[in-house]
Design a protein around this motif. Structure first.
Motif, mmCIF file in Angstrom:
data_model
loop_
_atom_site.group_PDB
_atom_site.id
_atom_site.type_symbol
_atom_site.label_atom_id
_atom_site.label_comp_id
_atom_site.label_asym_id
_atom_site.label_seq_id
_atom_site.Cartn_x
_atom_site.Cartn_y
_atom_site.Cartn_z
ATOM 1 N N GLU A 77 -51.573 29.403 4.858
ATOM 2 C CA GLU A 77 -50.217 29.949 4.805
ATOM 3 C C GLU A 77 -49.729 30.047 3.360
ATOM 4 O O GLU A 77 -49.060 31.015 2.976
ATOM 5 N N ALA A 78 -50.091 29.048 2.537
ATOM 6 C CA ALA A 78 -49.723 29.100 1.113
ATOM 7 C C ALA A 78 -50.414 30.271 0.427
ATOM 8 O O ALA A 78 -49.823 30.953 -0.428
ATOM 9 N N LEU A 79 -51.673 30.527 0.799
ATOM 10 C CA LEU A 79 -52.387 31.672 0.232
ATOM 11 C C LEU A 79 -51.757 32.978 0.698
ATOM 12 O O LEU A 79 -51.709 33.958 -0.060
ATOM 13 N N GLY A 80 -51.247 33.008 1.927
ATOM 14 C CA GLY A 80 -50.516 34.197 2.390
ATOM 15 C C GLY A 80 -49.304 34.471 1.524
ATOM 16 O O GLY A 80 -49.021 35.632 1.173
ATOM 17 N N ASP A 81 -48.569 33.426 1.150
ATOM 18 C CA ASP A 81 -47.431 33.597 0.242
ATOM 19 C C ASP A 81 -47.905 34.159 -1.092
ATOM 20 O O ASP A 81 -47.265 35.038 -1.681
ATOM 21 N N TRP A 82 -49.018 33.619 -1.581
ATOM 22 C CA TRP A 82 -49.583 34.072 -2.859
ATOM 23 C C TRP A 82 -49.935 35.565 -2.785
ATOM 24 O O TRP A 82 -49.691 36.313 -3.738
ATOM 25 N N ILE A 83 -50.521 35.989 -1.668
ATOM 26 C CA ILE A 83 -50.895 37.397 -1.501
ATOM 27 C C ILE A 83 -49.662 38.289 -1.595
ATOM 28 O O ILE A 83 -49.682 39.337 -2.265
ATOM 29 N N ARG A 84 -48.581 37.895 -0.956
ATOM 30 C CA ARG A 84 -47.364 38.704 -1.017
ATOM 31 C C ARG A 84 -46.830 38.794 -2.450
ATOM 32 O O ARG A 84 -46.387 39.864 -2.892
#
Length: 239
Positions: A77-84
């Motif tokens: 989920e943290a990596l998802g934030d990073w992607i955005r």
């Protein structure tokens, strides 16, 4: 555009049986890219290593994993934030398998188990009409062989994403999200030997699914184009 660094955002590690024979994911990607591993900054995201802030001057490759996007693990989920955040900066990002699915999920698409089950082995990928004008795929062969292994898939791409390729099994093999962001369901870092090793590691599951592992092993073949695609992604950048 000249880039300052290349990050490999590692989202998992192969089982010990595969690591003993073929090494870990950073070695697979370094070999596919044709560059020394020490020129790539490895971030073991799945182990809790801190993500550096996204930067338009840094390219990132997001690897495959033995986890599932729908498990919603905190690191994922943290990596998802990073992607955005990276997308907001138009940072160069290339997602592979889990990375492909996570990029789609993070940007508003839907990821879940493929209704048709597992896709595995050397399979044919077909480019779609939009690929003709894509800056990375223009002039590419209309179909090519790629190595695949996945249970989950992009059920629905995010708004605004362009679908550039499909296989007989999976309609979303390459997605373009923006000028510098693209992802593949297939594995450009797999050699035929790695693909065969993955099939052997899944023999029991394949038998339970009514699949023929020996036939899959026999059909494993060279798949040079996906690795070239990954290299071409970085070719116009000096890292």
């Amino acid at each position: 555009m000249s880039l300052s660094a290349l990050f490999l955002l590692q989202t998992g590690s192969p089982p010990q049986s595969l690591r003993t024979t073929y090494g870990d994911l950073p070695e697979w990607f370094a070999s596919a890219l044709g560059r020394p591993a020490d020129t790539i900054r490895i971030i073991r995201v799945f182990d809790g290593e801190r993500l550096p802030p996204p930067d338009a001057g840094t390219a990132a490759i997001i690897t495959g994993s033995w986890s599932m996007v729908t498990d919603r693990e905190p690191w994922s989920e943290a990596l998802g934030d990073w992607i955005r955040e990276a997308m907001a900066l138009d940072a160069p990002v290339f997602g592979v398998c889990y990375g492909h699915q996570l990029m789609a999920d993070a940007l508003g698409g839907q990821v879940d188990f493929h209704p048709g089950g597992r896709e595995i082995g050397s399979q044919t990928i077909s480019l779609l009409a939009d690929a003709v004008e894509d800056p990375l795929l223009a002039g590419s062969p209309r179909s090519f062989t790629a190595q695949l292994t996945h249970l989950q898939t992009v059920i629905a791409p995010p708004p605004g994403a362009r679908v550039l390729a499909r296989s007989e099994h999976d309609a979303h093999q390459i997605l373009r999200y923006g000028p510098n962001a693209i992802s593949t369901q297939f594995h450009p870092e797999f050699t035929p030997e790695i693909m065969a090793g993955v099939i052997r590691s899944r023999i029991d599951a394949l038998h339970q699914e009514g699949r023929d592992p020996e036939a899959l092993l026999t059909s494993v073949q060279e798949a040079p184009f996906p690795g070239q695609l990954l290299r071409d992604f970085l070719a116009s950048r000096t890292i």
